[in-house]
Motif scaffolding. Structure first.
Motif, PDB file in Angstrom:
ATOM      1  N   CYS A  74      14.681  15.639  -4.347  1.00  0.00           N
ATOM      2  CA  CYS A  74      13.535  14.804  -4.728  1.00  0.00           C
ATOM      3  C   CYS A  74      12.429  15.599  -5.400  1.00  0.00           C
ATOM      4  CB  CYS A  74      12.922  14.129  -3.508  1.00  0.00           C
ATOM      5  SG  CYS A  74      13.983  12.943  -2.740  1.00  0.00           S
ATOM      6  N   PRO A 132       4.899  17.864  -2.566  1.00  0.00           N
ATOM      7  CA  PRO A 132       4.622  16.457  -2.231  1.00  0.00           C
ATOM      8  C   PRO A 132       5.179  16.151  -0.845  1.00  0.00           C
ATOM      9  CG  PRO A 132       6.499  16.595  -3.728  1.00  0.00           C
ATOM     10  CD  PRO A 132       6.008  17.997  -3.529  1.00  0.00           C
ATOM     11  N   ALA A 133       4.777  15.023  -0.285  1.00  0.00           N
ATOM     12  CA  ALA A 133       5.371  14.579   0.975  1.00  0.00           C
ATOM     13  C   ALA A 133       6.796  14.100   0.704  1.00  0.00           C
ATOM     14  CB  ALA A 133       4.539  13.456   1.583  1.00  0.00           C
ATOM     15  N   GLU A 178       0.058  11.401   2.664  1.00  0.00           N
ATOM     16  CA  GLU A 178       1.182  10.928   1.853  1.00  0.00           C
ATOM     17  C   GLU A 178       1.347  11.717   0.554  1.00  0.00           C
ATOM     18  OE1 GLU A 178       0.943   7.325  -0.332  1.00  0.00           O
ATOM     19  OE2 GLU A 178      -1.228   7.280  -0.362  1.00  0.00           O
ATOM     20  N   HIS A 179       0.335  12.535   0.206  1.00  0.00           N
ATOM     21  CA  HIS A 179       0.415  13.300  -1.035  1.00  0.00           C
ATOM     22  C   HIS A 179       0.889  14.736  -0.837  1.00  0.00           C
ATOM     23  CE1 HIS A 179      -1.354   9.950  -3.045  1.00  0.00           C
ATOM     24  NE2 HIS A 179      -2.461  10.011  -2.347  1.00  0.00           N
ATOM     25  N   LYS A 183      -0.334   9.618  -9.863  1.00  0.00           N
ATOM     26  CA  LYS A 183      -1.284   9.694  -8.758  1.00  0.00           C
ATOM     27  C   LYS A 183      -2.426  10.663  -9.046  1.00  0.00           C
ATOM     28  CE  LYS A 183       2.014  10.861  -5.854  1.00  0.00           C
ATOM     29  NZ  LYS A 183       2.513  11.276  -4.517  1.00  0.00           N
ATOM     30  N   ILE A 236      14.989   9.155  -6.277  1.00  0.00           N
ATOM     31  CA  ILE A 236      13.533   9.221  -6.171  1.00  0.00           C
ATOM     32  C   ILE A 236      13.129  10.648  -6.509  1.00  0.00           C
ATOM     33  CG2 ILE A 236      11.633   9.321  -4.520  1.00  0.00           C
ATOM     34  CD1 ILE A 236      12.511   6.960  -3.175  1.00  0.00           C
ATOM     35  N   PHE A 237      12.005  10.814  -7.196  1.00  0.00           N
ATOM     36  CA  PHE A 237      11.550  12.152  -7.524  1.00  0.00           C
ATOM     37  C   PHE A 237      10.039  12.211  -7.373  1.00  0.00           C
ATOM     38  CE2 PHE A 237      10.641  15.615 -10.647  1.00  0.00           C
ATOM     39  CZ  PHE A 237      11.370  16.611 -10.004  1.00  0.00           C
ATOM     40  N   SER A 238       9.559  13.291  -6.797  1.00  0.00           N
ATOM     41  CA  SER A 238       8.131  13.414  -6.533  1.00  0.00           C
ATOM     42  C   SER A 238       7.677  14.796  -6.975  1.00  0.00           C
ATOM     43  CB  SER A 238       7.894  13.219  -5.034  1.00  0.00           C
ATOM     44  OG  SER A 238       6.523  13.155  -4.769  1.00  0.00           O
ATOM     45  N   PHE A 278      15.467  16.371   0.411  1.00  0.00           N
ATOM     46  CA  PHE A 278      14.120  16.584  -0.131  1.00  0.00           C
ATOM     47  C   PHE A 278      14.173  17.472  -1.367  1.00  0.00           C
ATOM     48  CE2 PHE A 278       9.865  18.872   0.400  1.00  0.00           C
ATOM     49  CZ  PHE A 278       9.116  17.826  -0.109  1.00  0.00           C
ATOM     50  N   VAL A 311       6.177   4.000  -2.187  1.00  0.00           N
ATOM     51  CA  VAL A 311       7.627   3.836  -2.349  1.00  0.00           C
ATOM     52  C   VAL A 311       7.974   2.343  -2.290  1.00  0.00           C
ATOM     53  CG1 VAL A 311       9.900   4.334  -1.376  1.00  0.00           C
ATOM     54  CG2 VAL A 311       8.144   6.126  -1.425  1.00  0.00           C
ATOM     55  N   ARG A 312       7.310   1.648  -1.373  1.00  0.00           N
ATOM     56  CA  ARG A 312       7.539   0.205  -1.288  1.00  0.00           C
ATOM     57  C   ARG A 312       7.009  -0.500  -2.544  1.00  0.00           C
ATOM     58  NH1 ARG A 312       5.375  -1.481   4.099  1.00  0.00           N
ATOM     59  NH2 ARG A 312       6.317   0.480   4.767  1.00  0.00           N
ATOM     60  N   PRO A 317       9.253  11.478   0.139  1.00  0.00           N
ATOM     61  CA  PRO A 317       8.958  10.089  -0.260  1.00  0.00           C
ATOM     62  C   PRO A 317       9.700   9.095   0.636  1.00  0.00           C
ATOM     63  CG  PRO A 317      10.225  11.256  -1.985  1.00  0.00           C
ATOM     64  CD  PRO A 317      10.109  12.185  -0.827  1.00  0.00           C
ATOM     65  N   THR A 318       8.961   8.257   1.297  1.00  0.00           N
ATOM     66  CA  THR A 318       9.569   7.289   2.210  1.00  0.00           C
ATOM     67  C   THR A 318       8.748   6.009   2.275  1.00  0.00           C
ATOM     68  OG1 THR A 318      10.264   6.897   4.494  1.00  0.00           O
ATOM     69  CG2 THR A 318       8.343   8.282   4.205  1.00  0.00           C
ATOM     70  N   ASP A 319       9.415   4.892   2.533  1.00  0.00           N
ATOM     71  CA  ASP A 319       8.663   3.649   2.726  1.00  0.00           C
ATOM     72  C   ASP A 319       8.618   3.274   4.207  1.00  0.00           C
ATOM     73  OD1 ASP A 319      11.275   2.975   3.041  1.00  0.00           O
ATOM     74  OD2 ASP A 319      11.253   1.259   1.679  1.00  0.00           O
ATOM     75  N   LYS A 320       9.047   4.219   5.041  1.00  0.00           N
ATOM     76  CA  LYS A 320       9.082   3.950   6.483  1.00  0.00           C
ATOM     77  C   LYS A 320       7.931   4.692   7.138  1.00  0.00           C
ATOM     78  CE  LYS A 320      12.657   3.790  10.027  1.00  0.00           C
ATOM     79  NZ  LYS A 320      13.896   4.444  10.471  1.00  0.00           N
ATOM     80  N   VAL A 321       6.757   4.088   7.112  1.00  0.00           N
ATOM     81  CA  VAL A 321       5.598   4.721   7.727  1.00  0.00           C
ATOM     82  C   VAL A 321       5.119   3.819   8.858  1.00  0.00           C
ATOM     83  CG1 VAL A 321       3.311   5.720   7.353  1.00  0.00           C
ATOM     84  CG2 VAL A 321       4.971   5.726   5.492  1.00  0.00           C
ATOM     85  N   GLY A 336      -4.347  -0.167   5.442  1.00  0.00           N
ATOM     86  CA  GLY A 336      -4.188   0.144   4.019  1.00  0.00           C
ATOM     87  C   GLY A 336      -3.153   1.215   3.777  1.00  0.00           C
ATOM     88  N   ASP A 337      -3.577   2.320   3.159  1.00  0.00           N
ATOM     89  CA  ASP A 337      -2.610   3.341   2.777  1.00  0.00           C
ATOM     90  C   ASP A 337      -2.174   4.218   3.955  1.00  0.00           C
ATOM     91  OD1 ASP A 337      -4.714   5.042   3.161  1.00  0.00           O
ATOM     92  OD2 ASP A 337      -4.917   5.632   1.074  1.00  0.00           O
ATOM     93  N   SER A 382       0.818  -1.210   0.000  1.00  0.00           N
ATOM     94  CA  SER A 382       0.000   0.000   0.000  1.00  0.00           C
ATOM     95  C   SER A 382       0.855   1.264   0.000  1.00  0.00           C
ATOM     96  CB  SER A 382      -0.974  -0.001   1.175  1.00  0.00           C
ATOM     97  OG  SER A 382      -0.269  -0.146   2.380  1.00  0.00           O
ATOM     98  N   ASN A 383       2.035   1.185   0.588  1.00  0.00           N
ATOM     99  CA  ASN A 383       2.953   2.335   0.527  1.00  0.00           C
ATOM    100  C   ASN A 383       3.561   2.407  -0.870  1.00  0.00           C
ATOM    101  OD1 ASN A 383       5.972   3.251   0.664  1.00  0.00           O
ATOM    102  ND2 ASN A 383       4.953   4.258   2.386  1.00  0.00           N
TER     103      ASN A 383
END
Lengths: 276, 276
Positions: free
Chosen positions: B273, B196-197, B181-182, A179, A192-194, B270, A161-162, B199-203, B63-64, A158-159
């Motif tokens: 990114c 944007p937030a 997250e957006h 998105k 990574i780019f957002s 950041f 980035v993951r 970007p990380t997969d550590k939530v 979920g998200d 659900s994440n």
């Protein structure tokens, strides 16, 4: 009205480069649309006209306008489509595999001699029904483009980035997650780019926004030729801006008429909305 | 564990400025938490301890991880809370009205002599049950902070730019919509800004991320003092980064220990990114 992934893609990419369209239409396809595409400079050498009806999709948007609900789909001539690529087009270096059955995408790619950049799009239907064929194709492409929902379903994460990391491990060196109103997330081993979407309250018809995005993105890359970090970032910004025009009116009303100058002007405005 | 809007806010804002906390706790409030807040430099002159239990909230994320489902809420001493502000604190210029009954927010604001910047947060509960009191308060604040869902419900607009415009018309000169997250969308008559937030997969735990964001945002503004476009944008970036630390671990585990250097380092990352 005229639509479809390849056409939306072409409307944006044509601002940067010559676009060669590989597609199939039915006998019912209006001649004025052919004339329109030709007039926009799209090369139609590999456009096949078959017996049967042209593919048709009908959808509706509600609420936040991020996802369409499909009202009807008529596959028509798409059911038996075998992509044709003329000899002189087989050396083309930049290939966008627009959303269609992954076996057809694979077939088209098989025609190409030595592509430099292959970008793959798909959709939930193929993720569900042709997952293995899709994942096999992953080994042969450089960038996989998905919307957030597709990325989540395919990866089981659900994440985002993951999810991007999972998709990266399946083959494509770069992952691009769209998105909708929230912009895009780009993932590669190097960076990574957002990027948020262009902030606007004028959202009339999001149909084809993702393909218009891909068209601006790839169009820019094919023009600058060098695929490096700074060009990729700029390409993502051009894709974002191209998509922002697409949603402002129905179908191709905006993108059939916009120019590179329009893109550049809005890109300058966009910079002010996102840079700090 | 220790939490709450004001505490999460304070953990980020303390990196930039002296934070004065106005709040109520019950007799059950652990002494070690008081010691902890004091040790972090939070000024507790206007912290009241009342008979009864401390406010307690229990939630879960699925979920998200963008929205919590509330499992239980015990209002405790909050039910009869009348904010107390000591004389020497009434001249404070930067006021954050954390989420609570809008009548209590109004009462606190009434104590202040001549604030320079008032930021208002709220939540769906008050939007539904105290809409008029909330909208009346809008006339007295400079910035209204909402998450995307709250902005949509309050304005009746699904497009966030349109929602921001509607909210702007109710009074606050600036509107700040947090999209989890957006990232965030900032709206004022002078400019729109979208970030944007990180970007990380550590939530691990998003609880308090919005307040941590507000703390970094206002902390930075109160430090630089001048409220202009470039400082507002930088403040939004600092808020984004502060929030990115908050979600990486439970409760205050990260933000109790992070430093301005940590914020600055990640801000530099950041930038790479998001800038093109």
């Amino acid at each position: 009205m005229l639509g479809g992934s390849a056409v939306h893609f072409a409307m944006a990419a044509r601002l940067f480069t010559k676009v060669n369209l590989v597609a199939v239409i039915g006998r019912d396809f209006p001649k004025k649309y052919i004339a329109f595409l030709r007039q926009k400079g799209i090369i139609l050498t590999s456009l096949i006209q078959s017996c049967g009806k042209t593919f048709k999709w009908e959808g509706a948007y509600r609420g936040d306008m991020n996802t369409a609900s499909t009202l009807s789909t008529e596959l028509g001539v798409l059911t038996a489509f075998r992509p044709f690529v003329s000899q002189e087009q087989r050396g083309i270096k930049y290939i966008f595999l627009a959303n269609i059955d992954p076996d057809i995408q694979r077939c088209l790619l098989g025609h190409m001699r030595s592509p430099k950049l292959v970008v793959l799009d798909s959709m939930n239907y193929w993720i569900r029904h042709k997952r293995r064929a899709l994942l096999r194709l992953f080994k042969k492409v450089d960038i996989y483009v998905a919307n957030d929902q597709e990325a989540r379903v395919l990866s089981g994460e659900s994440n985002l980035v993951r999810a991007a990391k999972w998709l990266r491990r399946q083959g494509p060196g770069m992952i691009l997650i769209k998105k909708g109103e929230h912009g895009v997330l780009f993932y590669s081993d190097k960076f990574i780019f957002s990027l948020p979407a262009y902030p606007t309250d004028k959202v009339i018809d999001p149909t084809g926004a993702g393909d218009t995005f891909a068209g601006g993105f790839m169009g820019y890359l094919s023009k600058v030729e060098k695929i490096n970090e700074s060009n990729l970032k700029k390409a993502l910004a051009f894709g974002t801006i191209a998509a922002s025009f697409n949603i402002e009116d129905f179908g191709l009303n905006k993108t059939a008429a916009f120019t590179i100058k329009d893109l550049e002007n809005r890109l300058a405005e966009f910079r002010k909305c996102v840079l700090f």
